[in-house]
Design an enzyme around this catalytic site. Structure first.
Site, mmCIF file in Angstrom:
data_model
loop_
_atom_site.group_PDB
_atom_site.id
_atom_site.type_symbol
_atom_site.label_atom_id
_atom_site.label_comp_id
_atom_site.label_asym_id
_atom_site.label_seq_id
_atom_site.Cartn_x
_atom_site.Cartn_y
_atom_site.Cartn_z
ATOM 1 N N LYS A 59 15.350 -15.574 -5.232
ATOM 2 C CA LYS A 59 15.433 -17.044 -5.312
ATOM 3 C C LYS A 59 15.505 -17.714 -3.930
ATOM 4 O O LYS A 59 14.952 -18.796 -3.742
ATOM 5 C CB LYS A 59 16.650 -17.456 -6.135
ATOM 6 C CG LYS A 59 16.483 -17.221 -7.628
ATOM 7 C CD LYS A 59 17.716 -17.730 -8.363
ATOM 8 C CE LYS A 59 17.488 -17.707 -9.857
ATOM 9 N NZ LYS A 59 18.551 -18.421 -10.574
ATOM 10 N N TYR A 210 25.806 -15.482 -20.329
ATOM 11 C CA TYR A 210 25.611 -15.312 -21.758
ATOM 12 C C TYR A 210 25.598 -13.825 -22.046
ATOM 13 O O TYR A 210 24.961 -13.055 -21.337
ATOM 14 C CB TYR A 210 24.283 -15.946 -22.190
ATOM 15 C CG TYR A 210 23.733 -15.347 -23.453
ATOM 16 C CD1 TYR A 210 24.383 -15.564 -24.661
ATOM 17 C CD2 TYR A 210 22.612 -14.539 -23.430
ATOM 18 C CE1 TYR A 210 23.910 -14.988 -25.827
ATOM 19 C CE2 TYR A 210 22.117 -13.977 -24.584
ATOM 20 C CZ TYR A 210 22.771 -14.195 -25.774
ATOM 21 O OH TYR A 210 22.306 -13.624 -26.920
#
Ligand code: ATR
Length: 266
Positions: A59, A210
């Site tokens: 990223k 998650y």
């Protein structure tokens, strides 16, 4: 593109978006070797690719590679979405923060405006959410981190209006209306060491992570009787929807996609 990438749910999510919007999209996970990122991006666009999502560990490299950055990407220091404009310039954006905000506001009907917010962690994931949260006009944001100096550095970067402060976990003074866990502690089965005084009766708790089972942080909140507890699945799907709408100029419906993943259908 990422490494590792096999675990990624993005191909399934974007394939569902394509089916729901009637767009013709082929989206697949590309494993890229460290050191080959720039060449892999070049190959992708030369080969006719139209848009990329970038995940760990690339990223920051994507941020450096982009010819143009959106303002939120510039502030985030990282990019998860790349595309080329008509002049061939490579654009970078980050959709994680807006994904979190949309999940809280649109899917869970939780306002951020005027709220006392506590963010746990001060890594790349947290840096990406601060500007979009600030846009919602919270009363105050406290960034707390195990390594206090990293929290202080982040607060300095974003505190243009006296709204952002930083401290270590032991110094956190609550209570807060919204607590967001942006640490990777859950990966080690750990929970940031917070005093119970950070909670009031209606504190909303959000884990950016998650997992099919409760994270340690979600369990911590459940054990203390919190009512509004959310994990990061909605954020995952909303950041994907934001990327999809950048590339295809059409916003897919997300609730049904979240439900499908939640029920284990994909
Ligand atoms: P990311 O890009 O996912 O944010 P990162 O930059 O490595 O990854 O940041 C991880 C964050 O989780 C940091 O805030 C880290 O705290 P430190 O800055 O003190 O390292 C936090 N973190 C990781 N493991 C943790 C743990 N067991 N308890 C508390 N915080 C933890």
């Amino acid at each position: 593109m990422g490494n590792p990438i096999k675990h990624s749910k993005s191909p399934a999510i974007h394939t569902m978006f394509a089916a729901r919007t009637g767009e013709s999209v082929h989206y697949e996970a590309l494993l890229v070797e460290p050191g080959d990122f720039r060449q892999a991006v070049d190959r992708f666009f030369l080969g006719g690719g139209r848009g990329l999502n970038i995940t760990l560990p690339f990223k920051q490299e994507a941020w450096q590679l982009a010819d143009r950055l959106t303002e939120r990407a510039r502030l985030a220091g990282a990019v998860n979405t790349l595309w080329k404009d008509d002049e061939g310039l490579l654009w970078g954006d980050t959709t994680d923060g807006v994904g979190l905000v949309r999940d809280l506001i649109c899917n869970h009907e939780q306002s951020i405006t005027g709220k006392q917010v506590l963010i746990l962690g001060a890594g790349g994931a947290v840096r990406g959410i601060i500007a979009p949260l600030l846009e919602q006009g919270p009363a105050h944001i406290t960034i707390a981190n195990r390594t206090e100096s990293r929290a202080l550095a982040l607060a300095e970067l974003f505190d243009l209006s006296g709204t952002v402060a930083a401290c270590g976990f032991a110094e956190v003074v609550g209570p807060f209306d919204l607590i967001i866990n942006g640490t990777s502690a859950s990966l080690q089965g750990e929970c940031p060491a917070l005093p119970d005084s950070v909670l009031h009766a209606n504190t909303v708790v959000y884990d950016m992570m998650y997992s099919a089972h409760n994270t340690v942080f979600i369990q911590w909140a459940k054990d203390r009787g919190c009512i509004g507890i959310y994990d990061g699945l909605g954020m995952l799907v909303e950041q994907a929807a934001e990327s999809f709408s950048i590339w295809r100029k059409i916003r897919p419906e997300t609730i049904g996609v979240v439900a499908k993943i939640r029920s284990g259908l994909i």
